[in-house]
Design a protein around this motif. Structure first.
Motif, mmCIF file in Angstrom:
data_model
loop_
_atom_site.group_PDB
_atom_site.id
_atom_site.type_symbol
_atom_site.label_atom_id
_atom_site.label_comp_id
_atom_site.label_asym_id
_atom_site.label_seq_id
_atom_site.Cartn_x
_atom_site.Cartn_y
_atom_site.Cartn_z
ATOM 1 N N PRO A 51 0.907 -1.208 -0.049
ATOM 2 C CA PRO A 51 0.056 0.183 -0.161
ATOM 3 C C PRO A 51 0.858 1.233 0.003
ATOM 4 N N PRO A 52 0.143 2.314 -0.400
ATOM 5 C CA PRO A 52 1.178 3.564 -0.531
ATOM 6 C C PRO A 52 1.516 4.132 0.978
ATOM 7 N N SER A 53 2.575 4.841 0.947
ATOM 8 C CA SER A 53 3.000 5.459 2.320
ATOM 9 C C SER A 53 1.850 6.066 2.896
ATOM 10 N N GLY A 54 1.685 5.620 4.202
ATOM 11 C CA GLY A 54 0.643 6.011 5.294
ATOM 12 C C GLY A 54 -0.619 5.383 5.158
ATOM 13 N N THR A 55 -0.686 4.452 4.188
ATOM 14 C CA THR A 55 -2.058 3.660 4.118
ATOM 15 C C THR A 55 -1.599 2.322 4.530
ATOM 16 N N ASN A 56 -2.441 1.910 5.368
ATOM 17 C CA ASN A 56 -2.003 0.360 6.166
ATOM 18 C C ASN A 56 -3.567 -0.194 6.046
ATOM 19 N N ILE A 57 -3.223 -1.286 5.292
ATOM 20 C CA ILE A 57 -4.505 -2.300 4.949
ATOM 21 C C ILE A 57 -4.214 -3.753 5.711
ATOM 22 N N PRO A 58 -4.916 -4.046 6.833
ATOM 23 C CA PRO A 58 -4.510 -5.079 7.418
ATOM 24 C C PRO A 58 -5.020 -6.409 6.499
ATOM 25 N N VAL A 59 -4.510 -7.552 6.941
ATOM 26 C CA VAL A 59 -4.840 -8.779 6.118
ATOM 27 C C VAL A 59 -6.121 -9.125 5.793
ATOM 28 N N SER A 60 -6.845 -8.687 6.971
ATOM 29 C CA SER A 60 -8.566 -9.086 6.721
ATOM 30 C C SER A 60 -9.194 -8.262 5.967
ATOM 31 N N GLN A 61 -8.589 -6.962 5.323
ATOM 32 C CA GLN A 61 -9.428 -6.181 4.705
ATOM 33 C C GLN A 61 -8.251 -6.102 3.179
ATOM 34 N N PHE A 62 -7.436 -7.014 3.052
ATOM 35 C CA PHE A 62 -6.503 -7.003 1.839
ATOM 36 C C PHE A 62 -7.106 -8.074 0.955
ATOM 37 N N GLY A 63 -7.388 -7.654 -0.227
ATOM 38 C CA GLY A 63 -7.655 -8.393 -1.365
ATOM 39 C C GLY A 63 -6.586 -9.159 -2.260
ATOM 40 N N TRP A 64 -6.056 -8.498 -3.180
ATOM 41 C CA TRP A 64 -5.067 -9.081 -4.047
ATOM 42 C C TRP A 64 -4.407 -7.763 -4.712
ATOM 43 N N ILE A 65 -3.157 -8.194 -5.077
ATOM 44 C CA ILE A 65 -2.365 -7.057 -5.731
ATOM 45 C C ILE A 65 -1.709 -7.710 -6.979
ATOM 46 N N ALA A 66 -1.203 -6.925 -8.076
ATOM 47 C CA ALA A 66 -0.574 -7.422 -9.252
ATOM 48 C C ALA A 66 0.082 -6.462 -9.893
ATOM 49 N N ILE A 67 1.191 -6.826 -10.707
ATOM 50 C CA ILE A 67 1.699 -6.408 -11.720
ATOM 51 C C ILE A 67 1.759 -7.251 -13.196
ATOM 52 N N GLY A 68 2.014 -6.501 -14.331
ATOM 53 C CA GLY A 68 2.383 -7.221 -15.224
ATOM 54 C C GLY A 68 3.362 -6.412 -16.431
ATOM 55 N N PHE A 69 4.198 -7.183 -16.884
ATOM 56 C CA PHE A 69 4.980 -6.743 -17.660
ATOM 57 C C PHE A 69 4.760 -6.423 -19.186
ATOM 58 N N GLY A 70 4.232 -5.243 -19.494
ATOM 59 C CA GLY A 70 3.650 -4.951 -20.850
ATOM 60 C C GLY A 70 2.896 -3.640 -20.911
ATOM 61 N N THR A 71 2.135 -3.390 -21.775
ATOM 62 C CA THR A 71 1.412 -2.222 -21.819
ATOM 63 C C THR A 71 -0.006 -2.267 -21.900
ATOM 64 N N SER A 72 -0.492 -3.635 -22.111
ATOM 65 C CA SER A 72 -1.980 -4.009 -22.072
ATOM 66 C C SER A 72 -2.023 -5.331 -21.227
ATOM 67 N N MET A 73 -3.312 -5.446 -20.941
ATOM 68 C CA MET A 73 -3.679 -6.761 -20.196
ATOM 69 C C MET A 73 -3.517 -8.030 -21.092
ATOM 70 N N ILE A 74 -3.794 -7.776 -22.364
ATOM 71 C CA ILE A 74 -3.994 -9.223 -23.169
ATOM 72 C C ILE A 74 -2.439 -9.479 -23.507
ATOM 73 N N SER A 75 -2.098 -10.878 -23.348
ATOM 74 C CA SER A 75 -0.706 -11.277 -23.519
ATOM 75 C C SER A 75 0.365 -10.835 -22.807
ATOM 76 N N THR A 76 -0.003 -10.464 -21.499
ATOM 77 C CA THR A 76 0.892 -9.807 -20.895
ATOM 78 C C THR A 76 1.058 -10.755 -19.333
ATOM 79 N N PRO A 77 2.412 -11.222 -19.374
ATOM 80 C CA PRO A 77 2.946 -11.986 -18.085
ATOM 81 C C PRO A 77 2.462 -11.101 -16.837
ATOM 82 N N MET A 78 1.722 -11.804 -16.020
ATOM 83 C CA MET A 78 1.345 -11.403 -14.788
ATOM 84 C C MET A 78 1.726 -11.924 -13.393
#
Length: 478
Positions: A51-78
């Motif tokens: 989370p960004p600095s100053g924003t604390n998200i406990p595990v009970s409220q945390f969903g999921w987080i992701a990055i991918g290596f490309g410019t579009s969702m299609i055919s991008t390794p995530m």
């Protein structure tokens, strides 16, 4: 003493070498921070998602987080990560060929390894770090990012189902930059630690919470709204109205009031807004023409230029040629009408794909609500029904045009002479208008003659000029 100085010098040189061997940069928005580091000695990249600095998200409220290596969702390794209820972290490498939930990639191009020593999730916050083999381009790395606030609820990397993300976007970082931050972070034990990495006074890739990190020069959300407003108003309002007005009005009246309205709407307003939307996109958003929305936008821009030129050619330059129909229309007229329908259709498609694949990438607010797509469908449906209704008036339009041509022909064939069909015409002065005046009113018959006994003579229109008498037949010469 000399040996002590030599030892200290050696340690300083080793520390400097280690320090310079690790470079990187950080990108933050209001949902997450991505810290990318490159170790040139080990040829290894390390990414930290938190989370960004100053924003604390406990595990009970945390969903999921992701990055991918490309410019579009299609055919991008995530790489998608989420904390589990027992404090463990799950990494799942996935890929998709469309804008749907990505599936597990059994053979990713680079295998991610969780850094257990640097990853944690507790009642205070969550931080996830993993390593990847470095790729060939570390100076400019394109990234897409996404954040979801609903946890998969399972630690399985292959079978867990992901809910739709809350926000997403894309950005670009340089792993060779020397601009890693030095924030105060919280480790797995809840203790505060400070990084000794060099920090940058300003992060050029930070979007200050706008969710538009992939835009050139830190573009704000205002630019996105300006692009959407220009393109949406032109394609969803002005262009449809601009083709409906002439289609319907020509079936109701012979007056040409629709022409200046049609020219102002489509040739000036819509064309200007399309050019503005295209210019805003090209100047502020990276990635080129790598999506259906962008390809349709380019097509719309080019066809709008051609259509505007055809409109000028059709209405202001009409040389007579053998391909003209009886109504005076030629191939350019029909091409102009057909291309107008194509332009409207491409405009509708551009808006649809903009909602479907671009808005969630750049807005930072997630996918648009269903109401936007329902509204799109209503506009398209109403436009189609109205145009079909206008085609119902086409026989009436052709009939009125035929009657006008017949009357204009009768005017030009004689100057006050009686024609075979029993009609007559008076001498008409040129008014400078390309259209003939309306047909003359019927003649009032004499009251001294009944309708039954009235002979079939010509009907003479009211005129201030007396008609010359018919020529008399002279007797033959003797």
């Amino acid at each position: 003493m000399k040996s002590l100085l030599l030892t200290l010098t050696t340690l300083v040189l080793v520390a400097v070498q280690i320090q310079c061997a690790i470079t990187g940069q950080q990108y933050c928005n209001r949902y997450m921070c991505i810290t990318g580091q490159h170790d040139s000695d080990k040829n290894l990249d390390t990414y930290t998602l938190q989370p960004p600095s100053g924003t604390n998200i406990p595990v009970s409220q945390f969903g999921w987080i992701a990055i991918g290596f490309g410019t579009s969702m299609i055919s991008t390794p995530m790489i998608i990560a989420w904390p589990n209820s027992d404090g463990s972290i799950t990494l799942s490498q996935r890929k998709t060929n469309n804008h749907v939930t990505p599936t597990v990639d059994s053979n990713p191009p680079r295998k991610a390894t969780l850094l257990s020593s640097s990853s944690f999730s507790n009642t205070s916050t969550t931080s996830i770090s993993f390593t990847l083999p470095s790729n060939s381009n570390t100076n400019s790395t394109n990234l897409i990012w996404a954040y979801g606030n609903k946890n998969p609820g399972s630690s399985s990397a292959s079978t867990s189902n992901l809910a739709q993300h809350l926000a997403s976007g894309n950005t670009q970082i340089s792993l060779l930059a020397n601009s890693l931050p030095s924030p105060t972070t919280t480790n797995g034990n809840g203790n505060s630690t400070t990084s000794n990495r060099p920090s940058s006074s300003s992060n050029p890739l930070s979007d200050s919470g706008s969710g538009l990190g992939g835009a050139r020069g830190g573009t704000s959300k205002t630019v996105l709204i300006a692009h959407v407003a220009c393109g949406g108003i032109a394609t969803m309002a002005i262009l449809p109205i601009g083709i409906l007005i002439p289609r319907i009005s020509r079936g109701l009246t012979m007056k040409r009031w629709w022409f200046p309205v049609h020219g102002a709407l489509n040739g000036v307003l819509a064309f200007g807004l399309i050019v503005a939307a295209f210019g805003i996109a090209r100047a502020n958003f990276t990635g080129g023409f790598n999506s259906t929305h962008r390809k349709l936008g380019l097509t719309l821009f080019i066809l709008s230029i051609i259509q505007t030129l055809l409109g000028i050619l059709t209405h202001w330059w009409q040389p007579k040629h053998r391909l003209q129909t009886k109504s005076g229309r030629g191939p350019v007229n029909f091409l102009h009408m057909l291309l107008g329908l194509v332009v409207v259709g491409i405009g509708f498609g551009t808006v649809w794909w903009g909602l479907d694949e671009e808005w969630e990438r750049w807005s930072g607010t997630g996918a648009p609500s269903v109401g936007w797509k329902v509204g799109w469908g209503l506009v398209v449906g109403i436009t189609a029904l109205a145009y079909i209704g206008g085609l119902y008036l086409l026989p009436r339009q052709l009939k009125m045009e035929k009657e006008r041509r017949h009357w204009a022909s009768s005017i030009s064939n004689g100057r006050g002479h009686v024609h075979r069909n029993g009609s007559s015409s008076s001498k008409i002065k040129s008014t400078g208008s390309s259209l003939p005046p309306p047909p003359p009113p019927p003649v009032h018959h004499s009251h001294s003659q009944s309708r039954a006994d009235q002979p079939q003579t010509s009907q003479i229109p009211h005129s201030n000029t007396a008609l010359p008498p018919p020529p008399r037949r002279l007797p033959p010469r003797i």
